[in-house]
Motif scaffolding. Sequence first.
Motif, PDB file in Angstrom:
ATOM      1  N   TYR A  58       0.854  -1.189   0.000  1.00 55.65           N
ATOM      2  CA  TYR A  58       0.000   0.000   0.000  1.00 55.65           C
ATOM      3  C   TYR A  58       0.885   1.231   0.000  1.00 55.65           C
ATOM      4  O   TYR A  58       1.798   1.351   0.826  1.00 55.65           O
ATOM      5  N   VAL A  59       0.611   2.146  -0.925  1.00 59.05           N
ATOM      6  CA  VAL A  59       1.545   3.234  -1.192  1.00 59.05           C
ATOM      7  C   VAL A  59       1.764   4.117   0.036  1.00 59.05           C
ATOM      8  O   VAL A  59       2.897   4.342   0.459  1.00 59.05           O
ATOM      9  N   GLN A  60       0.668   4.602   0.630  1.00 58.24           N
ATOM     10  CA  GLN A  60       0.822   5.543   1.734  1.00 58.24           C
ATOM     11  C   GLN A  60       1.462   4.879   2.955  1.00 58.24           C
ATOM     12  O   GLN A  60       2.365   5.425   3.579  1.00 58.24           O
ATOM     13  N   GLU A  61       0.964   3.704   3.275  1.00 60.51           N
ATOM     14  CA  GLU A  61       1.545   2.967   4.405  1.00 60.51           C
ATOM     15  C   GLU A  61       3.045   2.715   4.190  1.00 60.51           C
ATOM     16  O   GLU A  61       3.865   2.924   5.094  1.00 60.51           O
ATOM     17  N   GLY A  62       3.378   2.301   3.001  1.00 59.52           N
ATOM     18  CA  GLY A  62       4.782   2.023   2.696  1.00 59.52           C
ATOM     19  C   GLY A  62       5.629   3.284   2.800  1.00 59.52           C
ATOM     20  O   GLY A  62       6.709   3.277   3.407  1.00 59.52           O
ATOM     21  N   ALA A  63       5.109   4.382   2.239  1.00 59.68           N
ATOM     22  CA  ALA A  63       5.864   5.645   2.278  1.00 59.68           C
ATOM     23  C   ALA A  63       6.098   6.089   3.722  1.00 59.68           C
ATOM     24  O   ALA A  63       7.184   6.572   4.066  1.00 59.68           O
ATOM     25  N   ASN A  64       5.104   5.909   4.593  1.00 63.88           N
ATOM     26  CA  ASN A  64       5.271   6.272   6.003  1.00 63.88           C
ATOM     27  C   ASN A  64       6.381   5.449   6.657  1.00 63.88           C
ATOM     28  O   ASN A  64       7.174   5.962   7.452  1.00 63.88           O
ATOM     29  N   LYS A  65       6.419   4.172   6.337  1.00 64.69           N
ATOM     30  CA  LYS A  65       7.444   3.315   6.936  1.00 64.69           C
ATOM     31  C   LYS A  65       8.839   3.689   6.424  1.00 64.69           C
ATOM     32  O   LYS A  65       9.796   3.740   7.199  1.00 64.69           O
TER      33      LYS A  65
END
Length: 238
Positions: A58-65
């Motif tokens: 998932y793009v947003q979740e991944g970017a946050n991590k």
Amino acid sequence: MTSIQQNIEQITSQIEAAQQKCGRSRETVQLLAVSKTKPNEAILEAAQAGQRAFGENYVQEGANKVAHFSEHHPELDLEWHFIGPIQSNKSRHVAENFAWVHTIDRSKIAQRLNDQRPAGSEPIQVLMQVNTSGEQSKSGLNEDEIFELAELISSLPNLTLRGLMSIPANVTDYASQLSAFTQLAELKEKLAQRYPEQKIDTLSMGMSGDMEAAIEAGTTMVRIGTAIFGARDYSNKA
Ligand SMILES: *Cc1c(COP(=O)(O)O)cnc(C)c1O
């Protein structure tokens, strides 16, 4: 040792046992830890056990991590792989955050990732997602489409074509798994011959249920989530 760390040890020895069984040398199969829906603490535990490559869907979740670990744990030098479907309106976040993308299945996405990669970054290491089962409903490319897309990707300076990825049909018998994976391995060889100037050395195939067959067929990267991190909770996902 935490249970996540024990799980990684166990999977690593399963990978090694499967490699030995078919005479493949160690260290040619990389473990990609699929951490979608899992918290930063779980990823940190895995990283402290020596795991470096993580897959997110998932793009947003991944970017946050990615942001969290580059800010708080730069010393871990984690390598982030995007393995989910890419919508074109979210491609910028993928281009800005991920070292690898496994799921390129159309030229528009390849072009956007290339154009949106920040200046000065390494090229994105990309895999094309293949449809090995020939089912219309599954996403992924057939052979003709693969060669067409490879032609485009090999011309894009901010992408490096590394190989193929597949999520095969859910078959449980070993012979069918092996035959689908072997097809993919042969296709990768054809691509490597056609594009010797790219670095086509990667097959992302094999998950918990079909890892052994993937290893026999020559996978270089197995993608494992649940067996490392436990079952996922999707209740906060739309
Ligand atoms: C979720 C996912 C995995 C890992 O699946 P598990 O069953 O949790 O091991 C592997 N590959 C892809 C593309 C995924 O989306």
